[in-house]
Design an enzyme around this catalytic site. Structure first.
Site, PDB file in Angstrom:
ATOM      1  N   CYS A 113       0.834  -1.206   0.000  1.00 56.16           N
ATOM      2  CA  CYS A 113       0.000   0.000   0.000  1.00 56.16           C
ATOM      3  C   CYS A 113       0.866   1.252   0.000  1.00 56.16           C
ATOM      4  O   CYS A 113       0.630   2.187  -0.774  1.00 56.16           O
ATOM      5  CB  CYS A 113      -0.925  -0.016   1.210  1.00 56.16           C
ATOM      6  SG  CYS A 113      -2.062   1.390   1.287  1.00 56.16           S
ATOM      7  N   CYS A 209      -5.908  -3.325   7.238  1.00 59.41           N
ATOM      8  CA  CYS A 209      -7.069  -2.451   7.400  1.00 59.41           C
ATOM      9  C   CYS A 209      -8.298  -2.952   6.661  1.00 59.41           C
ATOM     10  O   CYS A 209      -9.415  -2.649   7.061  1.00 59.41           O
ATOM     11  CB  CYS A 209      -6.720  -1.036   6.935  1.00 59.41           C
ATOM     12  SG  CYS A 209      -6.299  -0.908   5.174  1.00 59.41           S
TER      13      CYS A 209
END
Length: 370
Positions: A113, A209
């Site tokens: 990410c 997440c």
């Protein structure tokens, strides 16, 4: 408290873009940037919006986080924009996460990410907006030494995030700013409370997440149903000891969940063999690794041929090793090294670079050959 964002311009001429996740760290960074007198712009990337994650404490970049970021921006008086990068996130992070688990490897999605969506896509947006830098709430230090920009571990070792940032390029590091690298987390929360920010006591985001309930195997199986197929649990000589309910439920070094009785000593996951759908188990000694082949190496320094320290997990202690450009040779056997993990190189507190573990070579012990 004032922070020098190291921009060679008068404060009134500076433009700083802040990556705002909706958490306390990036919110304080935005407030610090605003306090310098620079034009400050907050940007939040919508990466996913799973229903279960929207109202869950510890999520990141879902619906509630966007609202929190907007509220902070309004409080400190800066413009705030939301960009939809859900497709980019799915392709570069979630799909990679799934394919790595299906292949029997152990992925680290936070690195992917940072490497892609945050430090490529968001950084490009900041440049397009004419910003002098992109500031984030990561706990890592950016230092300038003899006109060279270096990445160093955060002063607070409990908060250090350098492991997740090894893939940052030299060009990206030159443009990035990490104002919190020299601060302890309690101080950051104290600053947020003093500023009257609603997120001052908000829970920290979780490592993965996009897995709202922590059940990563469910995410993998939803994307790839065949990944949940069971198979044999075998010992290192190939003898069948039992059955497993899907390799996606296991990682190298794991003990729990094997459900094998009648053994003389505890057994650990040594290797996953997706082609045969086999889970290979053995004694702890069999987890010892002598060296690892590293791919996709990223260097933040021009060269380093001395002994270095290496971390093969974010929470692991650095260990001594040497790297010849392809193979990482540990000074002493290292345990629980899994393909798919990152190996991050350090010289003291300085981050030298790192890469991804492709294959491992076990340490040889006579009693394992029986």
């Amino acid at each position: 408290m004032s922070i020098d964002f190291q921009i060679d311009k008068p404060k009134s001429a500076q433009r700083i873009v802040v990556a705002m996740s909706g958490g306390v760290d990036s919110s304080v960074v935005a407030a610090l940037a605003k306090a310098t007198g620079a034009e400050t712009i907050g940007i939040t990337l919508q990466l996913y919006d799973h229903g279960a994650a929207v109202g869950r404490k510890g999520s990141c970049c879902a619906g509630k986080d966007i609202r929190d970021a907007r509220a902070v921006a309004e409080k400190i008086g800066i413009p705030h924009y939301v960009f939809d990068y859900e497709n980019n996130f799915k392709e570069s992070v979630i799909d990679d996460f799934v394919s790595e688990y299906v292949a029997g490897r152990t992925p680290v999605p936070c690195i992917r990410c940072n490497q892609g969506v945050k430090f490529t896509d968001l950084l490009n947006v900041a440049r397009e907006l004419g910003a002098d830098c992109l500031a984030t709430g990561h706990y890592v230090r950016r230092l300038v030494n003899n006109d060279r920009v270096e990445m160093h571990r955060a002063l607070d070792p409990a908060r250090d995030q350098s492991y997740f940032l090894f893939a940052t390029t030299k060009e990206q590091l030159d443009y990035l700013r990490f104002p919190l690298g020299g601060l302890p987390k309690p101080k950051v929360r104290e600053m947020a409370a003093e500023l009257g920010l609603s997120v001052a006591m908000k829970a920290d985001s979780q490592d993965i997440c996009f897995v709202p309930d922590g059940d990563y195997a469910r995410i993998v199986e939803e994307k790839c149903p065949e990944s949940g197929q069971g198979g044999d649990i075998v010992d290192m000589q190939g003898r069948v000891l039992g059955k497993h309910s899907g390799l996606i439920h296991f990682t190298v070094g794991q003990r729990r969940g094997l459900e094998i009785g009648g053994q003389k000593e505890p057994l650990y996951v040594i290797r996953l063999d997706p082609a045969k759908k086999q889970l290979v188990v053995g004694p702890r000694q069999a987890l010892a690794v002598a060296k690892a082949e590293i791919k996709e190496v990223n260097w933040l320094v021009d060269g380093f041929d001395r002994e270095m320290q290496v971390k093969i997990r974010s929470a692991a202690k650095p260990v001594s090793a040497r790297f010849d450009g392809k193979e990482l040779v540990f000074e002493k056997p290292e345990y629980g090294v899994s393909p798919g993990q990152a190996a991050v190189f350090y010289d003291g507190d300085q981050v030298l670079g790192g890469g991804w573990i492709k294959e491992t070579t076990p340490a040889v012990f006579d009693d394992l050959a029986e």
